[in-house]
Design an enzyme around this catalytic site. Structure first.
Site, PDB file in Angstrom:
ATOM      1  CB  SER A   1      -0.837  -0.044   1.283  1.00 38.97           C
ATOM      2  OG  SER A   1      -1.317   1.221   1.632  1.00 38.97           O
TER       3      SER A   1
ATOM      4  CE  LYS B   1      -1.518  -4.476   3.486  1.00 35.45           C
ATOM      5  NZ  LYS B   1      -1.714  -5.844   2.979  1.00 35.45           N
TER       6      LYS B   1
ATOM      7  CE1 TYR C   1      -4.059  -2.597   5.598  1.00 38.10           C
ATOM      8  CE2 TYR C   1      -3.466  -0.335   5.066  1.00 38.10           C
ATOM      9  CZ  TYR C   1      -3.770  -1.616   4.659  1.00 38.10           C
ATOM     10  OH  TYR C   1      -3.767  -1.933   3.324  1.00 38.10           O
TER      11      TYR C   1
HETATM   12  P1  NAD Z   1     -11.065  -6.919   1.333  1.00 43.76           P
HETATM   13  O1  NAD Z   1     -11.313  -6.777   2.789  1.00 43.76           O
HETATM   14  O2  NAD Z   1     -12.182  -6.676   0.379  1.00 43.76           O
HETATM   15  O3  NAD Z   1     -10.454  -8.373   1.023  1.00 43.76           O
HETATM   16  C1  NAD Z   1      -9.556  -9.010   1.901  1.00 43.76           C
HETATM   17  C2  NAD Z   1     -10.034 -10.442   2.062  1.00 43.76           C
HETATM   18  O4  NAD Z   1      -9.107 -11.152   2.895  1.00 43.76           O
HETATM   19  C3  NAD Z   1     -11.406 -10.544   2.726  1.00 43.76           C
HETATM   20  O5  NAD Z   1     -12.277 -11.276   1.892  1.00 43.76           O
HETATM   21  C4  NAD Z   1     -11.129 -11.264   4.053  1.00 43.76           C
HETATM   22  O6  NAD Z   1     -12.201 -12.110   4.417  1.00 43.76           O
HETATM   23  C5  NAD Z   1      -9.849 -12.023   3.728  1.00 43.76           C
HETATM   24  N1  NAD Z   1      -9.020 -12.327   4.904  1.00 43.76           N
HETATM   25  C6  NAD Z   1      -8.550 -11.444   5.835  1.00 43.76           C
HETATM   26  N2  NAD Z   1      -7.827 -12.098   6.751  1.00 43.76           N
HETATM   27  C7  NAD Z   1      -7.816 -13.410   6.398  1.00 43.76           C
HETATM   28  C8  NAD Z   1      -7.232 -14.584   6.951  1.00 43.76           C
HETATM   29  N3  NAD Z   1      -6.517 -14.553   8.079  1.00 43.76           N
HETATM   30  N4  NAD Z   1      -7.421 -15.769   6.312  1.00 43.76           N
HETATM   31  C9  NAD Z   1      -8.149 -15.829   5.176  1.00 43.76           C
HETATM   32  N5  NAD Z   1      -8.737 -14.756   4.619  1.00 43.76           N
HETATM   33  C10 NAD Z   1      -8.571 -13.565   5.229  1.00 43.76           C
HETATM   34  O7  NAD Z   1      -9.826  -5.955   0.988  1.00 43.76           O
HETATM   35  P2  NAD Z   1      -9.287  -5.455  -0.432  1.00 43.76           P
HETATM   36  O8  NAD Z   1      -9.645  -4.028  -0.582  1.00 43.76           O
HETATM   37  O9  NAD Z   1      -9.636  -6.419  -1.483  1.00 43.76           O
HETATM   38  O10 NAD Z   1      -7.725  -5.505  -0.133  1.00 43.76           O
HETATM   39  C11 NAD Z   1      -6.914  -6.592  -0.576  1.00 43.76           C
HETATM   40  C12 NAD Z   1      -5.489  -6.337  -0.145  1.00 43.76           C
HETATM   41  O11 NAD Z   1      -5.043  -5.102  -0.712  1.00 43.76           O
HETATM   42  C13 NAD Z   1      -5.290  -6.194   1.351  1.00 43.76           C
HETATM   43  O12 NAD Z   1      -4.060  -6.798   1.691  1.00 43.76           O
HETATM   44  C14 NAD Z   1      -5.225  -4.706   1.573  1.00 43.76           C
HETATM   45  O13 NAD Z   1      -4.508  -4.367   2.717  1.00 43.76           O
HETATM   46  C15 NAD Z   1      -4.521  -4.261   0.302  1.00 43.76           C
HETATM   47  N6  NAD Z   1      -4.784  -2.862  -0.062  1.00 43.76           N
HETATM   48  C16 NAD Z   1      -6.062  -2.437  -0.221  1.00 43.76           C
HETATM   49  C17 NAD Z   1      -6.304  -1.105  -0.561  1.00 43.76           C
HETATM   50  C18 NAD Z   1      -7.711  -0.586  -0.707  1.00 43.76           C
HETATM   51  O14 NAD Z   1      -7.903   0.637  -0.645  1.00 43.76           O
HETATM   52  N7  NAD Z   1      -8.722  -1.419  -0.915  1.00 43.76           N
HETATM   53  C19 NAD Z   1      -5.223  -0.223  -0.751  1.00 43.76           C
HETATM   54  C20 NAD Z   1      -3.923  -0.712  -0.590  1.00 43.76           C
HETATM   55  C21 NAD Z   1      -3.705  -2.046  -0.241  1.00 43.76           C
HETATM   56  C1  WQD Z   2      -9.279   9.776   0.334  1.00 45.86           C
HETATM   57  C2  WQD Z   2      -9.449  11.286   0.482  1.00 45.86           C
HETATM   58  C3  WQD Z   2      -9.858  12.003   2.747  1.00 45.86           C
HETATM   59  C4  WQD Z   2     -13.835  10.222   3.176  1.00 45.86           C
HETATM   60  C5  WQD Z   2      -6.814   4.857   2.764  1.00 45.86           C
HETATM   61  C6  WQD Z   2      -5.826   4.132   3.630  1.00 45.86           C
HETATM   62  C7  WQD Z   2      -4.658   3.676   2.820  1.00 45.86           C
HETATM   63  C8  WQD Z   2      -5.115   2.868   1.608  1.00 45.86           C
HETATM   64  C9  WQD Z   2      -6.167   3.585   0.830  1.00 45.86           C
HETATM   65  C10 WQD Z   2      -5.081   0.534   2.133  1.00 45.86           C
HETATM   66  C11 WQD Z   2      -8.743  11.825   1.725  1.00 45.86           C
HETATM   67  C12 WQD Z   2     -11.034  12.316   1.848  1.00 45.86           C
HETATM   68  C13 WQD Z   2     -12.606  10.605   2.659  1.00 45.86           C
HETATM   69  C14 WQD Z   2     -14.796  11.219   3.468  1.00 45.86           C
HETATM   70  C15 WQD Z   2     -13.278  12.900   2.674  1.00 45.86           C
HETATM   71  N1  WQD Z   2      -5.699   1.627   1.995  1.00 45.86           N
HETATM   72  N2  WQD Z   2     -12.338  11.919   2.409  1.00 45.86           N
HETATM   73  N3  WQD Z   2     -14.486  12.525   3.184  1.00 45.86           N
HETATM   74  O1  WQD Z   2      -7.052   7.968   3.430  1.00 45.86           O
HETATM   75  O2  WQD Z   2      -6.059   8.160   1.106  1.00 45.86           O
HETATM   76  O3  WQD Z   2      -6.179   5.969   2.186  1.00 45.86           O
HETATM   77  O4  WQD Z   2      -7.224   3.990   1.707  1.00 45.86           O
HETATM   78  O5  WQD Z   2      -3.909   0.320   2.068  1.00 45.86           O
HETATM   79  O6  WQD Z   2      -3.870   2.911   3.653  1.00 45.86           O
HETATM   80  O7  WQD Z   2      -5.384   5.017   4.649  1.00 45.86           O
HETATM   81  O8  WQD Z   2      -8.260   7.028   1.405  1.00 45.86           O
HETATM   82  O9  WQD Z   2     -10.573   7.020   0.607  1.00 45.86           O
HETATM   83  O10 WQD Z   2     -10.151   7.260   3.092  1.00 45.86           O
HETATM   84  O11 WQD Z   2      -9.598   9.145   1.570  1.00 45.86           O
HETATM   85  O12 WQD Z   2     -13.046  14.088   2.436  1.00 45.86           O
HETATM   86  O13 WQD Z   2     -15.895  10.941   3.960  1.00 45.86           O
HETATM   87  O14 WQD Z   2     -10.836  11.556   0.681  1.00 45.86           O
HETATM   88  O15 WQD Z   2      -9.609  13.045   3.642  1.00 45.86           O
HETATM   89  O16 WQD Z   2      -8.229  13.083   1.380  1.00 45.86           O
HETATM   90  P1  WQD Z   2      -6.857   7.398   2.105  1.00 45.86           P
HETATM   91  P2  WQD Z   2      -9.728   7.547   1.698  1.00 45.86           P
END
Ligand code: NAD
Ligand code: WQD
Length: 342
Positions: free
Chosen positions: A125, A154, A150
């Protein structure tokens, strides 16, 4: 060629499975459904015509995880999405996050080692960069202090894989996603936030559909072009395709190092107010929003330099913010229609 996807029932995992199948891979999923159900895999089946098996296994349980690998020892690689990902929850429950995200990772690596799995892709991330001010962010930008437990999982996850890769033959790629948004254009799969969402795009679509009364823009006096925060929103199907390419890149053995890092962003920063305007334009819905105070811990601006993913993986993010918003909106509407039709 068969791939094992962990977290395949989740948001990014399910979209990636579609792209993998479209590119000829067979897929098995492992997901405990701690944060999901099998709903998205049913959508994957409707889109691709292929049924994907999910092993309902908690990856923190080594014995159960081992059994899955034993049954699928012919896989060419693992794409490890499974993790808990909610930032405020990680602040309230740090041990839950360290336990779940790191134990699952080390268990997967133990099995990858035992069964000699050659390739591994890990979901990282942009939060690993912390509060960096060096923009755009390149892969070599020094990692800043993690802003949440969190984000720390990562950073630690990346270090664990780097240390592992130094002494084992598995090749690995760490993909640092910026802000993944949107849904598959079929509206059969998309993001399913549990409870009240924190992320901007689900908050926008849920406000527009009436699930949330009003959106608050967190901060409007920052030193940006309109005062609101800047992020690099990246379409989930473009992110999905980067995984297929990363895996193929490893299979083709183009990877000179054992562990490589790639940023996955568009390279363009979009402000919160611009994102709202893009949504209003494509949906025709006037969003009920107000300008509010900053959200503690928010970075003012962050966006990626994606040159490396483009040149090494041949990846090209194709989708602009309006199309991202269009698919997110179609998905939200489809969820409402499903409820109305039941
Ligand atoms: P999500 O929550 O939709 O999917 C994650 C899945 O992992 C879920 O279905 C959950 O049930 C499963 N899971 C969690 N712990 C588990 C375990 N111990 N055993 C088996 N299954 C388990 O999340 P997502 O948005 O699809 O994210 C996927 C990956 O990408 C994650 O590692 C997340 O940290 C990373 N990521 C997501 C974002 C985002 O904004 N969505 C941004 C950056 C990184
Ligand atoms: C985006 C922008 C808020 C909600 C998060 C995690 C990061 C990564 C991605 C997993 C920001 C603004 C939001 C609202 C708002 N996830 N906002 N009103 O914070 O960039 O990142 O998701 O790895 O680790 O921290 O994403 O979508 O929460 O916010 O104004 O009700 O929208 O301030 O500027 P963020 P976000």
């Amino acid at each position: 060629m068969k791939v094992l996807v962990t977290g395949g029932c989740g948001y990014i995992g399910s979209h990636t499975i579609v792209d993998l199948i479209n590119n000829g891979f067979d897929v098995v999923s492992v997901d405990s459904n701690i944060r999901s159900s099998t709903q998205l895999l049913e959508g994957v089946e409707k889109i691709t015509g292929k049924k994907v098996r999910n092993y309902k296994v908690d990856l923190c349980n080594l014995e159960d995880t081992h059994a899955v690998f034993h049954e699928n020892r012919d896989i060419v690689g693992v794409i490890h999405f499974a993790a808990l990902k909610t930032v405020p929850e990680s602040v309230a429950e740090p041990l839950l996050y360290f336990q779940n995200n790191l134990t699952s990772l080390t268990n997967v690596l133990k099995c990858v080692k035992e069964f000699n799995i050659p390739n591994m892709v890990f979901s990282s991330s942009c939060s690993v960069y912390g509060n960096t001010t060096a923009l755009p962010v390149v892969e070599e930008t020094p990692l800043g202090e993690a802003q949440s437990p969190y984000a720390r999982t990562k950073q630690m996850g990346e270090q664990i894989i780097q240390d592992y890769s130094r002494v084992n033959s598995t090749q690995s790629i760490l993909l640092r996603y910026f802000n993944p948004v949107g849904a598959h254009p079929s509206a059969l799969i998309g993001e399913l936030p549990l409870g009240k969402p924190d992320n901007l795009v689900p908050v926008i679509t849920q406000t527009a559909i009436g699930k949330i009364p009003k959106l608050t823009v967190f901060g409007h006096n920052f030193d940006t072009r309109d005062g609101s925060c800047i992020r690099d929103y990246i379409y989930v199907m473009d992110i999905a395709n980067a995984h297929t390419r990363a895996l193929q890149y490893l299979i083709d053995k183009k990877n000179s190092n054992n562990c490589e890092v790639f940023n996955l962003g568009t390279g363009n920063g979009v402000t919160v107010l611009e994102a709202i305007k893009a949504f209003e334009k494509i949906s025709g819905v006037k969003l009920n929003y107000e300008l509010g105070p900053d959200r503690p811990g928010d970075v003012i601006a962050i966006y990626a330099d994606n040159t490396k993913a483009k040149s090494e993986l041949g990846w090209e993010p194709k989708t602009g913010i309006e199309d991202m918003m269009r698919t997110a909106w179609q998905w939200e509407v489809s969820l409402r229609d499903r409820v109305l039709n039941n």
